[in-house]
Design a protein around this motif. Sequence first.
Motif, PDB file in Angstrom:
ATOM      1  N   THR A 208      31.643  41.196  39.988  1.00 59.18           N
ATOM      2  CA  THR A 208      31.125  42.460  40.496  1.00 59.18           C
ATOM      3  C   THR A 208      32.091  43.617  40.221  1.00 59.18           C
ATOM      4  N   ALA A 209      31.542  44.834  40.198  1.00 54.94           N
ATOM      5  CA  ALA A 209      32.329  46.059  40.065  1.00 54.94           C
ATOM      6  C   ALA A 209      31.521  47.193  40.678  1.00 54.94           C
ATOM      7  N   SER A 259      26.911  41.808  39.589  1.00 56.58           N
ATOM      8  CA  SER A 259      26.403  42.922  40.398  1.00 56.58           C
ATOM      9  C   SER A 259      27.208  44.189  40.122  1.00 56.58           C
ATOM     10  N   LEU A 260      26.483  45.295  40.064  1.00 51.41           N
ATOM     11  CA  LEU A 260      27.077  46.633  39.991  1.00 51.41           C
ATOM     12  C   LEU A 260      26.705  47.345  41.282  1.00 51.41           C
ATOM     13  N   LEU A 295      34.813  37.465  41.812  1.00 52.28           N
ATOM     14  CA  LEU A 295      35.818  38.216  41.054  1.00 52.28           C
ATOM     15  C   LEU A 295      35.379  39.674  41.005  1.00 52.28           C
ATOM     16  N   CYS A 296      36.138  40.531  41.655  1.00 52.34           N
ATOM     17  CA  CYS A 296      35.863  41.968  41.677  1.00 52.34           C
ATOM     18  C   CYS A 296      36.763  42.664  40.657  1.00 52.34           C
ATOM     19  N   LEU A 297      36.170  43.505  39.823  1.00 48.71           N
ATOM     20  CA  LEU A 297      36.899  44.197  38.752  1.00 48.71           C
ATOM     21  C   LEU A 297      37.071  45.655  39.134  1.00 48.71           C
ATOM     22  N   TRP A 356      39.768  46.731  49.511  1.00 51.84           N
ATOM     23  CA  TRP A 356      39.234  46.256  48.236  1.00 51.84           C
ATOM     24  C   TRP A 356      37.862  45.631  48.463  1.00 51.84           C
ATOM     25  N   GLU A 357      37.101  45.537  47.389  1.00 50.73           N
ATOM     26  CA  GLU A 357      35.726  45.055  47.500  1.00 50.73           C
ATOM     27  C   GLU A 357      35.652  43.598  47.958  1.00 50.73           C
ATOM     28  N   HIS A 358      36.609  42.766  47.536  1.00 52.58           N
ATOM     29  CA  HIS A 358      36.530  41.347  47.909  1.00 52.58           C
ATOM     30  C   HIS A 358      36.621  41.148  49.419  1.00 52.58           C
TER      31      HIS A 358
END
Length: 551
Positions: A208-209, A259-260, A295-297, A356-358
Amino acid sequence: MTLRTSKVVALLLLSVHLLNASALPAASSYEFNAYRMQQYNLHQDKHGCRGAIVVAEARSAVDTSLTRRCVIMKLPDFTTERYLEAKKQNAAAVLILLPQNISSVPEDIVQGFMVAESQVLQKETLMPVYVVPEDEQLLCMYEEVTQAAATKSASALVRVLRSIITATAFQILVSNNSPIKPMTDTTIITLEGVLPGAGEDPPTIVITAHYDSFGLAPWLAYGADSNGSGVTVLLELVRLFHHLYSDPRSQAPYHLLFSLTGGGKYNFLGTKRWLEENMDHAESSLLHDNVAFVLCLDSLGTGDELFLHVSRPPKPGTPQYSFIQLLEQVISARFPWVRFGTVHKKINLQEATVAWEHERYGMKRIPGFTLSHIENPKSELRGSILDTMAQVDIRKLKRNAVIVAESLARFMYNLSDKGSAKDMQVFKGSLDIQDSHLSALMTMITSVPRAVQLMNREPEHTLLISSLEQEFKHYLQQVHRHTFHPDRRDPEITFFDQMKQPMMMYRVKPAAFDLFLGGCIAGYLGIVYYAIQNFGHVYTKLKATVKAKHQ
């Protein structure tokens, strides 16, 4: 030449210099679009400027008197200290001139501006703050008000003389009579798509990002590194693994869920709502099944460092632990100059915001981590109007894409246990990551500012979302668009309108007394100048007459 004559001549030369300095092409009136500073409420905290109307004379940031004036600043002028000084003196507004070519700005100036920008956005202010791209007219105004500030320490004679020769006074006007109102129709859009894995009920890897951007002014926030680079790497992973999964013989025993998400810059609200919909309402969601990791980018467009942010250190034997080992292996074997490390930060449920997104996944007990070249989650690099393509190094973006793709492939196909060489390349030949393809994706993503407030308002913004959705549909299955609306009864986030305003700049003539006094002084100087010019001729003629009488 006597001392008095020297002073007069110097004054005359000064007047000529001022006349030349005033020959600037700034129009008597000029209208342009100005972009207002962010204004939003996150939970109970208010951020940004609450004012929009400006009716004030333009002044330089170095001027000593800023009360009820519009302070004009270029990038080097905009520091936290000068901004606070403008607030302290009750300045009417601040207008920041943004260079057209950010790549030409020295790195220390960019860094200094980003720091000030980040600090300013942490609090609210009633003082309107606007940003506008530089052009010839605005630069001319800037030069004239700067020259006016420089003559403040000169004698009264010089100040009056300058006022009669130059028109350095400019009025700045934003006269929108409509009050600032909350935006009630904001939407947050999240896209998802799947590459189904081989076998019966395989585990899921989520990649995801977040795609939205952030900065001092929403209309100027293009977010190239943060997080256009993360979106670019994700889209490249979509393409690469689509080709592998197209052949049943190379289909890995993992579902890949991409996912975006929107709202990443505002506490990852898009991710929160998407998780709530999938976990609480969708019975068939892959997130209900066995999730190996998420895994978040986030921000992968520059730097020679990579940090994997985790909420808790993974235990040996878990999928997360194995993936981290493979990341280290790929980096050490192929890119040994890249410094890699893990950063551990516990989730504090008492805090209103996450770093952070995670962490949004961690709250749902789904293991995950965020990969970024940024170590500090509060870094000014994560939200700036100076985060343009000039901040992205395509070669380093490609390197980071290779690291992520190769590490994922090694994990999903269990290549290390099969005795594959540490420097083996999975993605080569037709599957090679191309600089040109990454550049094209970055250009598409940064073609418009991606602030959340704008994404459902202008045709070019809705077109970008549709383009990302089409990219998903081209390579993925089960593509869905999720649209979320902030709860009007108890909103976590509230945005406000009037982010783009027409602004007027026009010259103001000097006061009548200054005109009169300046005229008198100019007349006096003219007489003196005539006398100096003709003194030698009159003296020679008089001397000859006296000599003739004596003879």
